[in-house]
Design an enzyme around this catalytic site. Structure first.
Site, PDB file in Angstrom:
ATOM      1  N   ALA A   1       2.275   3.043   2.327  1.00 17.01           N
ATOM      2  CA  ALA A   1       3.459   3.046   3.180  1.00 17.01           C
ATOM      3  C   ALA A   1       4.541   2.137   2.601  1.00 17.01           C
ATOM      4  O   ALA A   1       5.721   2.518   2.532  1.00 17.01           O
ATOM      5  CB  ALA A   1       3.089   2.599   4.596  1.00 17.01           C
TER       6      ALA A   1
ATOM      7  N   HIS B   1     -15.927   5.209  11.586  1.00 23.92           N
ATOM      8  CA  HIS B   1     -16.200   6.349  10.704  1.00 23.92           C
ATOM      9  C   HIS B   1     -17.690   6.681  10.761  1.00 23.92           C
ATOM     10  O   HIS B   1     -18.515   5.782  10.713  1.00 23.92           O
ATOM     11  CB  HIS B   1     -15.780   5.998   9.275  1.00 23.92           C
ATOM     12  CG  HIS B   1     -15.681   7.192   8.371  1.00 23.92           C
ATOM     13  ND1 HIS B   1     -16.785   7.882   7.936  1.00 23.92           N
ATOM     14  CD2 HIS B   1     -14.603   7.820   7.832  1.00 23.92           C
ATOM     15  CE1 HIS B   1     -16.384   8.889   7.161  1.00 23.92           C
ATOM     16  NE2 HIS B   1     -15.076   8.870   7.082  1.00 23.92           N
TER      17      HIS B   1
ATOM     18  N   LEU C   1      -3.257   9.100   4.727  1.00 27.25           N
ATOM     19  CA  LEU C   1      -2.416   9.020   3.531  1.00 27.25           C
ATOM     20  C   LEU C   1      -1.082   9.683   3.814  1.00 27.25           C
ATOM     21  O   LEU C   1      -0.017   9.209   3.411  1.00 27.25           O
ATOM     22  CB  LEU C   1      -3.114   9.696   2.347  1.00 27.25           C
ATOM     23  CG  LEU C   1      -4.473   9.117   1.959  1.00 27.25           C
ATOM     24  CD1 LEU C   1      -5.029   9.832   0.730  1.00 27.25           C
ATOM     25  CD2 LEU C   1      -4.365   7.635   1.685  1.00 27.25           C
TER      26      LEU C   1
ATOM     27  N   ARG D   1      -7.926   9.450  14.742  1.00 27.93           N
ATOM     28  CA  ARG D   1      -7.230  10.024  13.599  1.00 27.93           C
ATOM     29  C   ARG D   1      -8.079  11.090  12.928  1.00 27.93           C
ATOM     30  O   ARG D   1      -9.285  10.887  12.730  1.00 27.93           O
ATOM     31  CB  ARG D   1      -6.895   8.929  12.578  1.00 27.93           C
ATOM     32  CG  ARG D   1      -6.236   9.483  11.321  1.00 27.93           C
ATOM     33  CD  ARG D   1      -5.757   8.405  10.387  1.00 27.93           C
ATOM     34  NE  ARG D   1      -6.828   7.635   9.778  1.00 27.93           N
ATOM     35  CZ  ARG D   1      -7.620   8.072   8.804  1.00 27.93           C
ATOM     36  NH1 ARG D   1      -7.495   9.299   8.333  1.00 27.93           N
ATOM     37  NH2 ARG D   1      -8.550   7.279   8.300  1.00 27.93           N
TER      38      ARG D   1
ATOM     39  N   GLY E   1       0.848  -1.196   0.000  1.00 25.48           N
ATOM     40  CA  GLY E   1       0.000   0.000   0.000  1.00 25.48           C
ATOM     41  C   GLY E   1       0.879   1.240   0.000  1.00 25.48           C
ATOM     42  O   GLY E   1       2.083   1.167  -0.296  1.00 25.48           O
TER      43      GLY E   1
ATOM     44  N   ARG F   1     -14.093  12.609  13.650  1.00 21.10           N
ATOM     45  CA  ARG F   1     -14.909  11.414  13.423  1.00 21.10           C
ATOM     46  C   ARG F   1     -15.468  10.805  14.693  1.00 21.10           C
ATOM     47  O   ARG F   1     -16.611  10.353  14.718  1.00 21.10           O
ATOM     48  CB  ARG F   1     -14.071  10.380  12.670  1.00 21.10           C
ATOM     49  CG  ARG F   1     -13.800  10.849  11.269  1.00 21.10           C
ATOM     50  CD  ARG F   1     -12.830   9.959  10.542  1.00 21.10           C
ATOM     51  NE  ARG F   1     -12.642  10.481   9.195  1.00 21.10           N
ATOM     52  CZ  ARG F   1     -11.775   9.998   8.329  1.00 21.10           C
ATOM     53  NH1 ARG F   1     -11.000   8.976   8.674  1.00 21.10           N
ATOM     54  NH2 ARG F   1     -11.674  10.519   7.130  1.00 21.10           N
TER      55      ARG F   1
ATOM     56  N   HIS G   1     -13.468   1.596  10.700  1.00 19.31           N
ATOM     57  CA  HIS G   1     -12.773   2.167   9.555  1.00 19.31           C
ATOM     58  C   HIS G   1     -11.255   2.099   9.646  1.00 19.31           C
ATOM     59  O   HIS G   1     -10.578   1.825   8.650  1.00 19.31           O
ATOM     60  CB  HIS G   1     -13.212   3.628   9.423  1.00 19.31           C
ATOM     61  CG  HIS G   1     -12.590   4.374   8.299  1.00 19.31           C
ATOM     62  ND1 HIS G   1     -12.686   3.940   7.004  1.00 19.31           N
ATOM     63  CD2 HIS G   1     -11.870   5.519   8.259  1.00 19.31           C
ATOM     64  CE1 HIS G   1     -12.046   4.796   6.212  1.00 19.31           C
ATOM     65  NE2 HIS G   1     -11.523   5.755   6.955  1.00 19.31           N
TER      66      HIS G   1
END
Lengths: 663, 274
Positions: free
Chosen positions: A17, A240, A455, A449, A15, A311, A377
């Site tokens: 990272a 989320h 990202l 977060r 992905g 969130r 999420h």
């Protein structure tokens, strides 16, 4: 051949990272073997939608800065982060955006050709860069293309459809490679590596249905944890606020829908004393509900942030409104309304999610408000990692943990950076040479977060901490993994073959898919939006039953060619371990902070719990031993976290006027 | 959590799945039939899709004849049609399984759904195919922007919103292979020579990179590939690709654009001798 010629790094996970790390390490001239369960282009990062945060010139000229980004992230995370890494990340963010821009990411543009910006949760400034509503996909592809280039040049070897089984750690506690399995031929084999980067993402599948992709089981992290790698903050799992329910998964409706003006509401009526009450006909066509019968839940309670509160807060508000009977049609759903926006605007800014909603629900959000409900999420927790704070950061701190928190910091006095770029241990786990980057790393996000920071943290880990991996590998050129005795690899292969044999030979009649589903239902019920000591205790009992049943599996497919049944069954065993750490971490934390809300301990308790949960696998009990570790505060003092909620009496107005008029 | 909306009582019906199975490369194929109970009538998107049915079969691997069998092997990932993994042939048409809703495809009791692996890629097992060739072809066309490394060197080239919108659309290609499955010119190569027709997805990616300021510096290399064996001239203009694309990428436009560029490229080569 000298030792350094034979050195290489193994990156597990392709992905954002993993790809960013691969690029940085391969660029430095060290060959990379990249392992992934799927062709890397199909990694879960493609599901990210809304955008990526970074200070930018427009926001800067309105009073925003990297420091504000850092402060928002820590405030959003309810102060549970170690602050030096967050500080460094926020300062790197503009550089990350520039690099992605050079790689050709089709970021949305203004008329003048500049990168366009949008609002996002937890900020009153426009500092989120985006490519439609498929930003994760676009970023993934840009990094995938750069890795393909290195692959074509022979600097990167991809092992796609290979499953990571365990790290190979020698008797001195140093990482020497991994054991992996080819999921087509089922061959198990060892790979030597002078450092191993775990970039294996989150563990949404532990909760059954989530917004995660099917490979996000957390199994790779669990396989490290089982061998002594510590796990940080397992109890912090982000739910989320806006997902659409489905039979197979919960599909994310990006926070950018609210950042671009989407409004959350439910039909309701005010009683004679002015209090909202559930609407007698709340299932009616939403377009027919009069304006004065729409309760805009978030806007009313949080006048400054409105629909873009973080969130954890939005999720609890939506959840409790539904629990109080306000859900649409009496069920677990609220409206997310974009119908006041023009179709052209929605197509350019949010096309990707509009299409998902149309395809999977069959209604057009341009015409009818979307129906959404919270869904699991993101995992803030993950493998525990260390870091080295930069000397300049220590200077500002006066060289000690005892920080003068009452002091007002002059911007010029602030440290230049948070992490030491020369250090080799940034985001290294407690095992020498084993790193954790991206979602599987527990750093940066604390107890919650902020949207569009994931990202960033993934790419930052790869680029910044990837440099540390390079230095680490260079530092062991006289004793490369290539020279280590084959015995530890052969032992690892044998141990994994034994695990496979036990699964194949087992004939107790239990089905791994049933256990996985029941685990998910239990975890969702016990350990998501609202938790309590009693409920977590009963979930641990239930988990014990599931673990006993897991020992009596029967596999429907016992063949040794592309056996996904085996792969999934093995992963369920690992998911049970992660679930244990999540529940025990949550039980131990007798407070409420960020995503972790205990109805029996509803307030934050900094005196006792401004601490990282560290879970260590106990091979004797097969359970997590939980301990607490101090959080390195740094520059931002923990303060009340209200986001200007009406009943708190706090005001956030000055900031609101500054940011709202932005470009 | 959001597992059910709790408003409308769902009813259950049976959908019959005919699935083409294969134990591995060169091992032949056979059909197996499963009856899958599907909840229907639920409001919102609680309804089943092909993936949730395959997951149900994995937990209950018994055919309609009552014979115990193995779970179906299939590729899947995001389940929201952005990763491209779960592409297969459903009722004769190539598409992603995740976005194939049972209420649309089999609305009535006893309706049948047929699943087959894509035919243009080597089968690994059951519905799971190997699309390595597609990724290798992206290497052939140098499908990347040749940047000067990952260090901080400032922003990339500015771009008008119009160009961005064109490139964004092309960049949504998830390498799923629908356009290649639908293409009569794209054929299964048992022994990949590396010179077969690259197909619409890869031609469109060549256009994508040629449209970028820095990406265009490799335009000549890409057009060399496009004018060679397996390049754009192999296109038979059947135009199935654009119809099959789940992201509605204007593939025929891309083919036309690359066709034009290739023609200019050849003329230039002819006169310059390079």
């Amino acid at each position: 051949m000298s030792g350094s010629d034979r050195q290489r790094v193994l990156v597990v996970g392709g992905g954002l990272a993993g790809l960013a790390a691969t690029i940085r390490i391969a660029e430095a001239g060290i060959p990379v073997d990249l392992f992934s369960l799927v062709p890397v282009k199909r990694s879960h990062s493609v599901c990210a939608q809304g955008g990526i945060n970074a200070c930018n010139e427009v926001a800067r000229q309105q009073g925003y800065s990297e420091y504000e980004h850092f402060d928002e992230t820590v405030y959003g995370g309810d102060f549970l982060q170690h602050q030096p890494p967050v500080y460094e990340m926020a300062h790197w963010a503009p550089k990350v955006i520039d690099l992605l821009d050079r790689m050709g990411v089709p970021f949305n543009r203004t008329a003048e050709g500049q990168r366009q910006l949008r609002l996002f949760g937890g900020s009153l400034y426009k500092r989120t860069h985006f490519a439609g509503a498929t930003t994760g996909q676009q970023l993934m592809y840009a990094l995938d293309e750069q890795v393909r280039r290195y692959e074509a040049e022979g600097r990167v070897n991809k092992y796609e459809f290979w499953e990571f089984l365990r790290p190979v750690i020698d008797e001195d506690g140093r990482t020497q490679g991994i054991i992996a399995q080819d999921m087509r031929t089922m061959q198990i084999r060892g790979f030597r590596g002078d450092a191993v980067v775990m970039a294996t993402g989150g563990c949404g599948l532990v909760f059954g249905k989530s917004t995660n992709s099917v490979m996000c089981t957390g199994a790779a992290a669990a396989r490290c944890y089982k061998l002594g790698v510590q796990y940080g903050n397992p109890e912090f799992v982000q739910v989320h606020p806006t997902a659409i329910p489905g039979a197979d998964k919960l599909r994310l409706m990006s926070e950018s829908a609210r950042g671009e003006g989407g409004r959350v509401w439910v039909p309701a009526k005010k009683n004679s004393s002015g209090q909202w009450e559930p609407h007698p006909n709340s299932g009616m066509d939403p377009r027919q509900v009069p304006q004065d019968e729409r309760w805009y839940i978030l806007e009313e309670k949080y006048p400054a942030y409105g629909n873009i509160v973080p969130r954890d807060i939005a999720t609890r508000e939506i959840f409790s409104a539904c629990m109080d009977g306000f859900g649409v049609g009496g069920g677990n759903m609220v409206y997310l309304d974009l119908t006041h926006k023009s179709p052209e605007f929605l197509e350019t800014r949010l096309g990707g999610i509009m299409e998902i909603y149309r395809k999977f629900v069959g209604e057009d959000p341009v015409e009818v408000p979307m129906k959404i409900f919270p869904g699991v999420h993101y995992s803030m927790g993950g493998l525990w990692t260390r870091y080295s704070a930069d000397a300049d950061y220590a200077r500002v701190k006066g060289g000690s943990m005892a920080f003068d928190l009452d002091r007002e910091w002059d911007p010029d006095e602030r440290p230049a950076c948070g992490l030491d770029p020369e250090a080799t241990d940034n985001m290294m786990t407690n095992v020498d040479g084993l790193y954790a980057f991206g979602e599987v790393n527990y750093q940066y996000h604390g107890a919650n977060r902020l949207g569009a920071n994931a990202l960033l943290s993934c790419i930052f880990d790869g680029l910044f901490c990837g440099q540390g991996v390079v230095k680490y590998v260079q530092g062991r050129s006289s004793s490369p993994a290539a020279e280590v005795s084959a015995a530890i690899f052969e032992r690892g292969e044998r141990d994994e073959e034994e695990i496979v044999r036990r699964l194949i030979d087992s004939s107790g009649g239990e089905n791994a898919y049933d256990i996985g589903r029941e685990l998910g239902e239990e975890m969702t019920a016990a350990s998501t939006v609202v938790k309590s000591g009693g409920r977590l205790e009963s979930a641990l009992v239930r988990l014990g039953e599931l673990r006993a049943r897991y020992d009596k599996l029967s596999l429907a497919d016992t063949g040794m060619w592309t056996n996904q049944n085996l792969s999934y069954s093995r992963a369920v065993g690992d998911m049970l371990l992660i679930a244990d750490a999540v529940l025990r971490g949550g039980l131990n934390r007798k407070e409420s902070r960020g995503s972790h809300y205990r109805e029996d301990f509803p307030t934050r308790d900094d005196a006792n719990y401004l601490k990282t949960t560290v879970a260590t696998y106990n091979t004797g009990t097969g359970q997590a031993d939980i301990s607490l570790e101090d959080v390195e505060i740094g520059l931002v003092e923990p303060r009340l976290r209200t986001y200007g909620a009406v009943e708190s009496g706090e005001k956030e107005e000055e900031k609101a006027t500054a940011g709202a008029s932005g470009a | 959590m959001a597992s059910s909306n709790g408003t409308v009582q769902a009813t259950t019906r049976t959908v019959r799945f005919r699935i083409e199975r294969s134990d591995g490369p060169g091992r032949g194929t056979r059909w197996e039939i499963f009856d899958v109970p599907v909840a229907s009538g639920g409001e919102g998107s609680g309804s089943a899709n092909v993936i949730s049915c395959l997951q149900w079969i994995a937990a209950h691997p018994v055919t309609v004849e009552g014979r115990e069998t193995t779970p179906i092997t299939f590729d899947c990932g995001c389940l929201e049609e952005v990763c491209g993994a779960c592409t297969m042939v459903i009722n004769g048409k190539v598409r992603q399984a995740c976005s194939c809703l049972i209420d649309d495809y089999a609305p009535n009791e006893g309706d049948e759904i047929t699943l087959e692996a894509m035919s243009k890629f080597p089968t690994v097992k059951d519905l799971f195919v190997d699309r390595t060739r597609l990724f290798n072809d992206l290497k052939r066309i140098k499908g990347w922007v040749p940047i000067d490394g990952s260090y901080n060197l400032g922003a990339g080239p500015r771009e008008t919103p119009d160009t961005q919108q064109v490139r964004y659309k092309l960049s949504e290609c998830m390498s799923c292979g629908c356009c290649l499955e639908a293409c009569p010119q794209y054929t299964l190569e048992v022994e990949p020579s590396g010179k077969g027709f690259v197909g619409a997805a890869v031609i469109s990616q060549a256009r994508y990179f040629n449209e970028h300021g820095t990406g265009s510096t490799l335009k000549k290399d890409r057009l060399d590939v496009m004018s060679g064996v397996g390049g754009v001239s192999d296109c038979g203009n059947a135009q199935n690709c654009a119809k099959a694309c789940p992201k509605e990428i204007p593939l025929t436009e891309s083919i036309a654009a690359i066709g034009r560029s290739t023609t200019f490229h050849r003329i230039k080569q002819f006169f310059s001798g390079k």
